[in-house]
Design an enzyme around this catalytic site. Structure first.
Site, PDB file in Angstrom:
ATOM      1  N   LYS A 183      -3.466   3.392   6.882  1.00 30.70           N
ATOM      2  CA  LYS A 183      -4.398   2.946   5.841  1.00 30.70           C
ATOM      3  C   LYS A 183      -4.672   1.451   5.985  1.00 30.70           C
ATOM      4  CE  LYS A 183      -5.179   2.507   0.943  1.00 30.70           C
ATOM      5  NZ  LYS A 183      -4.784   2.705  -0.437  1.00 30.70           N
ATOM      6  N   GLY A 242      -1.697   5.729   0.011  1.00 29.99           N
ATOM      7  CA  GLY A 242      -1.112   6.223   1.261  1.00 29.99           C
ATOM      8  C   GLY A 242      -0.425   7.573   1.102  1.00 29.99           C
ATOM      9  N   GLU A 328       8.723   6.924  -3.984  1.00 33.27           N
ATOM     10  CA  GLU A 328       7.912   5.717  -3.790  1.00 33.27           C
ATOM     11  C   GLU A 328       6.971   5.525  -4.987  1.00 33.27           C
ATOM     12  OE1 GLU A 328       6.714   3.977   0.271  1.00 33.27           O
ATOM     13  OE2 GLU A 328       4.850   4.874  -0.419  1.00 33.27           O
ATOM     14  N   HIS A 359      25.458  27.455   2.647  1.00 31.78           N
ATOM     15  CA  HIS A 359      26.729  27.330   3.363  1.00 31.78           C
ATOM     16  C   HIS A 359      27.101  25.868   3.570  1.00 31.78           C
ATOM     17  CE1 HIS A 359      26.600  31.648   4.123  1.00 31.78           C
ATOM     18  NE2 HIS A 359      25.299  31.454   4.197  1.00 31.78           N
ATOM     19  N   LYS A 469      10.495  -5.200   4.744  1.00 30.49           N
ATOM     20  CA  LYS A 469       9.560  -5.426   5.861  1.00 30.49           C
ATOM     21  C   LYS A 469       9.564  -6.903   6.240  1.00 30.49           C
ATOM     22  CE  LYS A 469       5.993  -2.046   4.682  1.00 30.49           C
ATOM     23  NZ  LYS A 469       4.631  -1.846   4.215  1.00 30.49           N
TER      24      LYS A 469
HETATM   25  O1  F6P Z   1       5.842   0.892   3.564  1.00 32.73           O
HETATM   26  C1  F6P Z   1       5.277   1.745   2.652  1.00 32.73           C
HETATM   27  C2  F6P Z   1       3.895   2.186   3.052  1.00 32.73           C
HETATM   28  O2  F6P Z   1       2.981   1.226   2.666  1.00 32.73           O
HETATM   29  C3  F6P Z   1       3.572   3.536   2.450  1.00 32.73           C
HETATM   30  O3  F6P Z   1       3.176   3.459   1.138  1.00 32.73           O
HETATM   31  C4  F6P Z   1       2.543   4.023   3.395  1.00 32.73           C
HETATM   32  O4  F6P Z   1       2.336   5.403   3.269  1.00 32.73           O
HETATM   33  C5  F6P Z   1       3.157   3.622   4.709  1.00 32.73           C
HETATM   34  O5  F6P Z   1       3.773   2.381   4.450  1.00 32.73           O
HETATM   35  C6  F6P Z   1       2.217   3.503   5.874  1.00 32.73           C
HETATM   36  O6  F6P Z   1       1.220   2.570   5.632  1.00 32.73           O
HETATM   37  P1  F6P Z   1      -0.112   2.527   6.476  1.00 32.73           P
HETATM   38  O7  F6P Z   1      -0.803   3.829   6.322  1.00 32.73           O
HETATM   39  O8  F6P Z   1      -0.907   1.396   5.912  1.00 32.73           O
HETATM   40  O9  F6P Z   1       0.258   2.289   7.918  1.00 32.73           O
END
Ligand code: F6P
Length: 497
Positions: A183, A242, A328, A359, A469
């Site tokens: 995204k 996302g 999330e 199991h 991150k």
């Molecule tokens: O790190 C979390 C996140 O932003 C999620 O919400 C998202 O689905 C994933 O990383 C991947 O993000 P992108 O589609 O922008 O690569």
């Protein structure tokens, strides 16, 4: 009136007492919708609780919130935008629905062109993405593939090269399509993997690896700058979150592998659940009732986790998918207006596949000291052609677990005593296909939304993932800043100077 207090102080009946008190309990608490039978009768929900939860929902303005979600209002306050995944399925602001439709046509055009050989002889697809850009597509592919598909598709998310390398060893670079799903078009793991795949193609003698890339993103300009040809970029709206994005062009690899008709069925199935969610009164509304149960167990009975067991191998990725969707979305400590949350946020979602889990983890569920609400999923039509005993056994084991958790069995020997009164919800799908899976996932999305509204949380942002991150980037950049002594020692041990 404090509705939470009313819920809290309501007498706590056992499941047995609830069944004894109402001979029509199953009829009252089970629902048939979109090819799925939902049975809430083995939970502690009863008419008094349902009433109090409806009052709480009214107090939280749930009807208005559902309206706002489905009409494209700005509901993701912290990021100042709407959350328009339902527009992908036809419900939302007129312009957003039209835009989603146009973008889907564009996706369909590219699916048809690739099928017709526009990018050469393609047999393999490497779908690169992570989080919502991978979990949804992979769940759909695993659940709905029949084994006779034209393309072999691998979804690779992890930065760990152990995920990608075996795929590169197996696939023919000259017949591979790369799909970059992101995204934001910035995610580190996805772009390291993309670089490794294009390098591999070049090493294998593919003359123009970038000519084999399709990008799925809400940032098409960034994709162009990165080097993807505009004709192979499938945009989607920034207002589609996302973890809610599998309905958008993020589903491209699914549409290409399984067929556009399967993808359309997913959207159509989800649309039937959207309509139900929007129209049904709260005491008949399946996502709303599921969220009432979630809140009851989490806030009143102190359950910190919820377990989801798919009695169907095809659905084995469902718990992973739900972990992102629910944790999330609702793993937050503040409300939408920034005040401290005075209740538990999302339960920890975990799970596995039946009968394997019986199991392994069911010992704790039957006799452990934690109370874990359980969700059992099964499909009436089997996904294989082996002897009927397999599927009979599978379904009957599923039903037996729900019964055993509820009824328990008394014994004078404490080791052999089963306390019972342990709740479960059963979801029984008529069949597993695009329509039922679409409806199922939409059910989970709406349930997550209702949980958020009852708590006052914004389920559409995820600031909690940023710090990790940032620190990983700082470590990778080797910016010289010292971390804490433990982290420095680990780094120095792994990478001695
Ligand atoms: O790190 C979390 C996140 O932003 C999620 O919400 C998202 O689905 C994933 O990383 C991947 O993000 P992108 O589609 O922008 O690569």
């Amino acid at each position: 009136m404090d509705h939470w207090n009313a819920i809290e102080t309501q007498p706590k009946s056992t499941l047995k007492a609830l069944f004894d008190a109402a001979s029509d309990r199953v009829a009252q608490l089970s629902f048939d919708q979109s090819g799925i039978y939902f049975d809430f009768s083995k939970t502690h929900m009863d008419s008094a609780l349902l009433e109090n939860f409806q009052k709480l929902a009214a107090d939280k303005g749930l009807s208005d919130q559902i309206e706002a979600l489905t009409n494209g209002s700005v509901i993701n306050i912290s990021e100042g935008r709407a959350a328009e995944h339902t527009a992908e399925r036809g419900m939302g602001a007129k312009t957003s629905v039209e835009n989603a439709h146009l973008l889907r046509n564009r996706m369909q055009g590219l699916v048809q062109a690739i099928d017709a050989g526009a990018l050469g002889d393609i047999e393999y697809i490497i779908h690169l993405g992570i989080g919502g850009s991978a979990l949804g597509p992979e769940l759909l592919l695993e659940s709905l593939k029949l084994g006779d598909e034209k393309y072999e598709t691998a979804v690779i998310s992890n930065i760990d090269g152990s995920a990608l390398e075996p795929v590169l060893e197996r696939f023919d670079a000259h017949k591979t399509l790369i799909v970059i799903a992101s995204k934001s078009f910035t995610t580190a793991e996805t772009f390291l993997n993309a670089r490794s795949v294009t390098d591999w193609m070049a090493e294998q003698g593919v003359s123009d690896p970038f000519g084999k890339i399709v990008s799925l993103t809400a940032m098409p300009e960034t994709a162009v700058e990165w080097g993807v040809d505009e004709s192979r970029i499938l945009p989607f709206s920034e207002t589609v979150g996302g973890r809610y994005s599998l309905w958008s062009s993020i589903g491209f690899s699914v549409a290409l592998t399984l067929g556009m008709d399967v993808f359309d069925d997913l959207l159509a199935g989800a649309a039937t659940m959207d309509q139900h969610f929007k129209d049904a009164p709260f005491n008949q509304n399946i996502p709303v009732i599921a969220a009432f149960c979630d809140q009851y167990y989490s806030q009143i009975r102190g359950c910190e986790t919820r377990a989801v067991f798919a009695y169907d191998e095809r659905l084995k990725l469902l718990p992973d998918y739900l972990q992102q969707l629910e944790m999330e979305s609702n793993g937050k400590s503040v409300t939408a207006d920034g005040k401290p949350l005075d209740r538990h946020s999302s339960p920890i979602v975990w799970g596995g596949v039946g009968t394997d889990v019986q199991h392994a983890v069911f010992q704790l569920l039957h006799q452990g000291t934690h109370l874990v609400p359980v969700e059992l999923l099964a499909v009436i039509e089997p996904g294989h052609s082996l002897a009927a005993e397999h599927h009979h056994g599978l379904l009957l084991n599923c039903f037996a677990q729900g019964a055993a958790l509820m009824t328990g069995k008394k014994s004078d020997d404490p080791n052999r005593n089963y306390p019972g009164d342990r709740p479960s919800v059963t979801l029984l799908l008529d069949d597993l296909n695009g329509k039922t899976l679409g409806a199922l996932i939409a059910f989970y999305e709406h349930r997550t939304f209702v949980n958020a509204m009852l708590l006052g949380i914004n389920p559409f942002d995820q600031f909690g993932v940023e710090l990790g991150k940032e620190m990983a980037n700082a470590l990778m950049a080797g910016d010289g800043n010292q971390m804490d002594p433990s982290t420095e020692t680990l780094k120095n041990r792994a990478f001695p100077a």
